[in-house]
Design a protein around this motif. Sequence first.
Motif, mmCIF file in Angstrom:
data_model
loop_
_atom_site.group_PDB
_atom_site.id
_atom_site.type_symbol
_atom_site.label_atom_id
_atom_site.label_comp_id
_atom_site.label_asym_id
_atom_site.label_seq_id
_atom_site.Cartn_x
_atom_site.Cartn_y
_atom_site.Cartn_z
ATOM 1 N N ARG A 90 0.826 -1.206 0.000
ATOM 2 C CA ARG A 90 0.000 0.000 0.000
ATOM 3 C C ARG A 90 0.859 1.253 0.000
ATOM 4 O O ARG A 90 0.545 2.240 -0.687
ATOM 5 C CB ARG A 90 -0.919 -0.008 1.233
ATOM 6 N N THR A 91 1.960 1.217 0.720
ATOM 7 C CA THR A 91 2.859 2.365 0.759
ATOM 8 C C THR A 91 3.527 2.590 -0.590
ATOM 9 O O THR A 91 3.697 3.738 -1.031
ATOM 10 C CB THR A 91 3.932 2.169 1.839
ATOM 11 N N MET A 92 3.878 1.515 -1.277
ATOM 12 C CA MET A 92 4.505 1.659 -2.592
ATOM 13 C C MET A 92 3.512 2.198 -3.623
ATOM 14 O O MET A 92 3.875 3.017 -4.472
ATOM 15 C CB MET A 92 5.069 0.309 -3.052
ATOM 16 N N VAL A 93 2.264 1.751 -3.554
ATOM 17 C CA VAL A 93 1.242 2.302 -4.452
ATOM 18 C C VAL A 93 1.077 3.798 -4.200
ATOM 19 O O VAL A 93 1.007 4.607 -5.142
ATOM 20 C CB VAL A 93 -0.098 1.566 -4.249
ATOM 21 N N LYS A 94 1.046 4.184 -2.927
ATOM 22 C CA LYS A 94 0.919 5.598 -2.574
ATOM 23 C C LYS A 94 2.114 6.393 -3.085
ATOM 24 O O LYS A 94 1.963 7.518 -3.579
ATOM 25 C CB LYS A 94 0.802 5.725 -1.055
ATOM 26 N N THR A 95 3.294 5.804 -2.991
ATOM 27 C CA THR A 95 4.506 6.489 -3.462
ATOM 28 C C THR A 95 4.458 6.702 -4.978
ATOM 29 O O THR A 95 4.812 7.782 -5.475
ATOM 30 C CB THR A 95 5.746 5.668 -3.082
ATOM 31 N N CYS A 96 4.013 5.684 -5.714
ATOM 32 C CA CYS A 96 3.926 5.818 -7.176
ATOM 33 C C CYS A 96 2.905 6.883 -7.574
ATOM 34 O O CYS A 96 3.165 7.694 -8.468
ATOM 35 C CB CYS A 96 3.550 4.472 -7.794
ATOM 36 N N VAL A 97 1.763 6.885 -6.897
ATOM 37 C CA VAL A 97 0.747 7.899 -7.184
ATOM 38 C C VAL A 97 1.275 9.293 -6.851
ATOM 39 O O VAL A 97 1.053 10.257 -7.596
ATOM 40 C CB VAL A 97 -0.547 7.602 -6.398
ATOM 41 N N LEU A 98 1.993 9.395 -5.747
ATOM 42 C CA LEU A 98 2.585 10.676 -5.354
ATOM 43 C C LEU A 98 3.539 11.180 -6.430
ATOM 44 O O LEU A 98 3.527 12.375 -6.778
ATOM 45 C CB LEU A 98 3.323 10.512 -4.026
ATOM 46 N N PHE A 99 4.360 10.294 -6.966
ATOM 47 C CA PHE A 99 5.320 10.688 -8.000
ATOM 48 C C PHE A 99 4.587 11.232 -9.236
ATOM 49 O O PHE A 99 4.944 12.293 -9.769
ATOM 50 C CB PHE A 99 6.186 9.477 -8.370
ATOM 51 N N VAL A 100 3.543 10.523 -9.673
ATOM 52 C CA VAL A 100 2.780 10.958 -10.855
ATOM 53 C C VAL A 100 2.108 12.303 -10.589
ATOM 54 O O VAL A 100 2.149 13.224 -11.436
ATOM 55 C CB VAL A 100 1.742 9.887 -11.239
ATOM 56 N N GLN A 101 1.474 12.433 -9.405
ATOM 57 C CA GLN A 101 0.794 13.679 -9.061
ATOM 58 C C GLN A 101 1.780 14.846 -8.982
ATOM 59 O O GLN A 101 1.469 15.974 -9.396
ATOM 60 C CB GLN A 101 0.081 13.524 -7.716
ATOM 61 N N PHE A 102 2.967 14.589 -8.468
ATOM 62 C CA PHE A 102 3.985 15.635 -8.338
ATOM 63 C C PHE A 102 4.393 16.145 -9.714
ATOM 64 O O PHE A 102 4.481 17.367 -9.946
ATOM 65 C CB PHE A 102 5.199 15.074 -7.593
ATOM 66 N N ILE A 103 4.647 15.224 -10.641
ATOM 67 C CA ILE A 103 5.048 15.614 -11.992
ATOM 68 C C ILE A 103 3.953 16.441 -12.658
ATOM 69 O O ILE A 103 4.215 17.497 -13.264
ATOM 70 C CB ILE A 103 5.381 14.367 -12.840
ATOM 71 N N GLU A 104 2.712 15.979 -12.542
ATOM 72 C CA GLU A 104 1.609 16.680 -13.195
ATOM 73 C C GLU A 104 1.386 18.066 -12.582
ATOM 74 O O GLU A 104 1.097 19.035 -13.306
ATOM 75 C CB GLU A 104 0.326 15.854 -13.081
ATOM 76 N N ALA A 105 1.514 18.185 -11.264
ATOM 77 C CA ALA A 105 1.330 19.490 -10.613
ATOM 78 C C ALA A 105 2.399 20.476 -11.084
ATOM 79 O O ALA A 105 2.112 21.661 -11.335
ATOM 80 C CB ALA A 105 1.383 19.339 -9.104
ATOM 81 N N ILE A 106 3.638 20.012 -11.233
ATOM 82 C CA ILE A 106 4.722 20.883 -11.708
ATOM 83 C C ILE A 106 4.463 21.314 -13.153
ATOM 84 O O ILE A 106 4.658 22.486 -13.522
ATOM 85 C CB ILE A 106 6.078 20.160 -11.582
ATOM 86 N N VAL A 107 3.980 20.358 -13.976
ATOM 87 C CA VAL A 107 3.682 20.681 -15.376
ATOM 88 C C VAL A 107 2.590 21.745 -15.462
ATOM 89 O O VAL A 107 2.686 22.710 -16.228
ATOM 90 C CB VAL A 107 3.271 19.408 -16.139
ATOM 91 N N VAL A 108 1.537 21.593 -14.656
ATOM 92 C CA VAL A 108 0.446 22.573 -14.658
ATOM 93 C C VAL A 108 0.958 23.935 -14.204
ATOM 94 O O VAL A 108 0.608 24.981 -14.778
ATOM 95 C CB VAL A 108 -0.702 22.091 -13.742
ATOM 96 N N LEU A 109 1.802 23.945 -13.177
ATOM 97 C CA LEU A 109 2.325 25.211 -12.653
ATOM 98 C C LEU A 109 3.225 25.897 -13.670
ATOM 99 O O LEU A 109 3.200 27.132 -13.812
ATOM 100 C CB LEU A 109 3.081 24.950 -11.346
ATOM 101 N N VAL A 110 4.011 25.120 -14.398
ATOM 102 C CA VAL A 110 4.926 25.699 -15.389
ATOM 103 C C VAL A 110 4.150 26.188 -16.620
ATOM 104 O O VAL A 110 4.359 27.312 -17.102
ATOM 105 C CB VAL A 110 5.998 24.669 -15.786
ATOM 106 N N ARG A 111 3.215 25.373 -17.118
ATOM 107 C CA ARG A 111 2.483 25.728 -18.339
ATOM 108 C C ARG A 111 1.372 26.745 -18.076
ATOM 109 O O ARG A 111 0.870 27.366 -19.001
ATOM 110 C CB ARG A 111 1.886 24.477 -18.974
#
Length: 817
Positions: free
Chosen positions: A172-193
């Motif tokens: 469960r922790t690894m699934v949460k970590t993977c989701v966190l990584f994806v969400q982090f990338i997308e949030a940065i992309v939205v903030l930059v664009r």
Amino acid sequence: MAVSMDDDVPLILTLDDSGSSASAPLDDLDREELPNENGGSYDVINDASSPAAGDCCAQQSSARHNWEMNYQEAAIYLQEGENNDKFFTHPKNAKALAAYLFAHNHLFYLMELSTALLLLLLSLCEAPAVPMLRLGIFVHATLELFALIVVVFELSMKMRWLGFQTFIRHKRTMVKTCVLFVQFIEAIVVLVRQTSHVRITRALRCIFLVDCRYCGAVRRNLRQIFQSLPPFIDILLLLLFFMVIFAILGFYLFSPNHSDPYFNTLENSLVNLFVLLTTSNFPDVMMPSYARNPWSCVFFIVYLSIELYFIMNLLLAVVFDTFNDIEKRKFKSLLLHKRTAIQHAYRLLITKQRPSGISFKHFEGLLRFYKPRMCARERYLTFKALNQSNTPLVSLKDFYNFYEVVGLKWKAKRNREHWFDDLPRTAFLIFKGINILVKSRVFQYTMYTVVAVNGIWILVETFMLQGGNFFSRNVPWSYIVFLTIYGVELLLKTTGLGPVEYLSSGWNLFDFSVTLFAFLGLMALAFNMEPFYFIVVLRPLQLLRLFKLKKRYRNVLDTMFELFPRMASLGLTLLIFYYCFAIVGMEFFAGVVYPNCCNTSTVADAYRWVNHTVGNKTVVEEGYYYLNNFDNILNSFVTLFELTVVNDWYIIMEGVTSQTTHWSRLYFMIFYIVTMVVMTIIVAFILDAFVFRMNYTRKNQDSEEDNGIVLEKEISKEEVVGIIELYKRTSAATETAQLQKIVLQMDKYGQMSTLFLGRRSRTKSDLSMKMYEEEIQEWYEEHSRKEESQTPLQEPASASSGSLKPLSLRQRSQTVI
């Protein structure tokens, strides 16, 4: 059983090295015993034999610190048993312990919950946003990054506590970590664009909520849903198999009829038979073919008989059986997990000198960490309640009842039978008469009759209303009469039983609440307070009191109240699925539905919005279905709820499909299947709980289940004085003051002992213990044999590793996973 001071304190608090009940001097109270070899491993602490012989203070200080670490580790084991945490997540060293303690407190839990809720609530502000809550891209992207950074901090603390190897093993922790990584990338992309893009992955934000400590029940529900899927999928495939066969038959039978739009293609045939499974389009789907040939009704009757009335009910039966088996296996697993946790804690609390049990001194040290807010009186009463053998030590057999006893709330039994016993004789006789009156059957059935008459009166009064303003400016005389009767009943019960006894009953609390609301409604009517007129509508709630008349009704209500916490968690589980589908729906279908949007569809009338003039009046023909859209998260939730109810849900599906593509139907069909799984689990849970309670009631006719768990324990004055002396030596002023109040109370009434009552509500686990009493013994024996088979494998390794360790390191307790 009361024990004198001479017997109690030396036996429980001080024993000589041989374990005999020697009359040790009071100075021996401070002597620190050596813990067992199975100690904790949070710190490197010198053994008691390490210091110089003359350095007694250092030896005592080291042993005392040693014991504190053992108390803390034992408390952690018990918490892991209670929370069903795997033992491989147990902290392994001092650094891990610090991170564990930081991550296991309510402030951390609240931070975890707040962060998850913030991420979920951002969907209100992100495009497509709720108009009043719309935020700029920079603002909501910054908030998202902040929340994700907090999640990173939470996971870093968890890694520090678990260690890297254990961290990556925790699924469960690894699934949460993977989701966190994806969400982090997308949030940065939205903030930059500085612009939003299609973000279906926002649906995965609910994982952060599911992983919260407070959402443990939701995780259990999801686990049960996934465990119930294999038999569910088997029956679902059977259902779809028959659906495909009938779709092919329907296509060949009815496609020649050009006036039949339901079976003109194989795709339409499949879709409409899927909708027919929900009965949403019946009998509309049958009428074109039925008008041409009446015998065509046989096709639909056979289809519904097989699919709806046989396979769907078979599906419920299979899920119910699987759910029942899962519940039993879950109870067995949790029971044995708690038993193992108790064994680990027990090893940490016994001593070299007395390995046969736990003394009060060490039991009290355990409770200081396990339940810090428990007072000294409750600690000793818990020890007494566990100690069924009435020996100075709590044996392992007694310690197995720890979880059942530690939850008891202790109160001194009243010295008086009634609250008015000390009043003058005249007042005593008056209140005694009131007490006899309110407890009599005549009084109870008289009030039931009044409630029934009140209900009939409200029904007739409501039936005679013609609409418009339901609330008259004049207060109805019937309202005043019945409210007066209820007020007199409340006053009689309060004075006859006493406020404490009266409010201790759930039914009395309900009566009090309804009467209070009725009085507030009277004030609202008398003083013309229109905003509070809704309180008057609550008057019919008095009718629920009639459920007390029949035992079956009481069982239904008791089951409902018992199920309420679990039903709340199941409701939250359903909302999590709603959130996931709402995000996907907004990403694909936002803005596609509007008035007059589906003119080429078979459901165009449901979306039509037309103004036309009839004489001198303008008439608006409005279909309203355009309001069922995915334009924001709130509208999406309402639309998904309508889809769950399934009445005319195909109109929503066909409206969206006409504006997008035929593949959009997959979204609605998958949603129906998922909600069918969840709703079937909910129905199975209700059936299981009700059947379980009925079976338990039949099996235990004489049980006092309505009174919960009640335990009596008596404490003598000598025992209390002995405990006070112990706390004085440990400089515990607060605990000493609490215990001295008990002594003063005994002196006031000239008593040598006091009786205490421990109470707690009966849980599903308690009922399961009764129901599976015979099987539990078999489970324990099987568990013991399994442990014995593992012990020979563990002991050689432990012995070899122990010989290589320096003397300053204590051996770690063996953890059975």
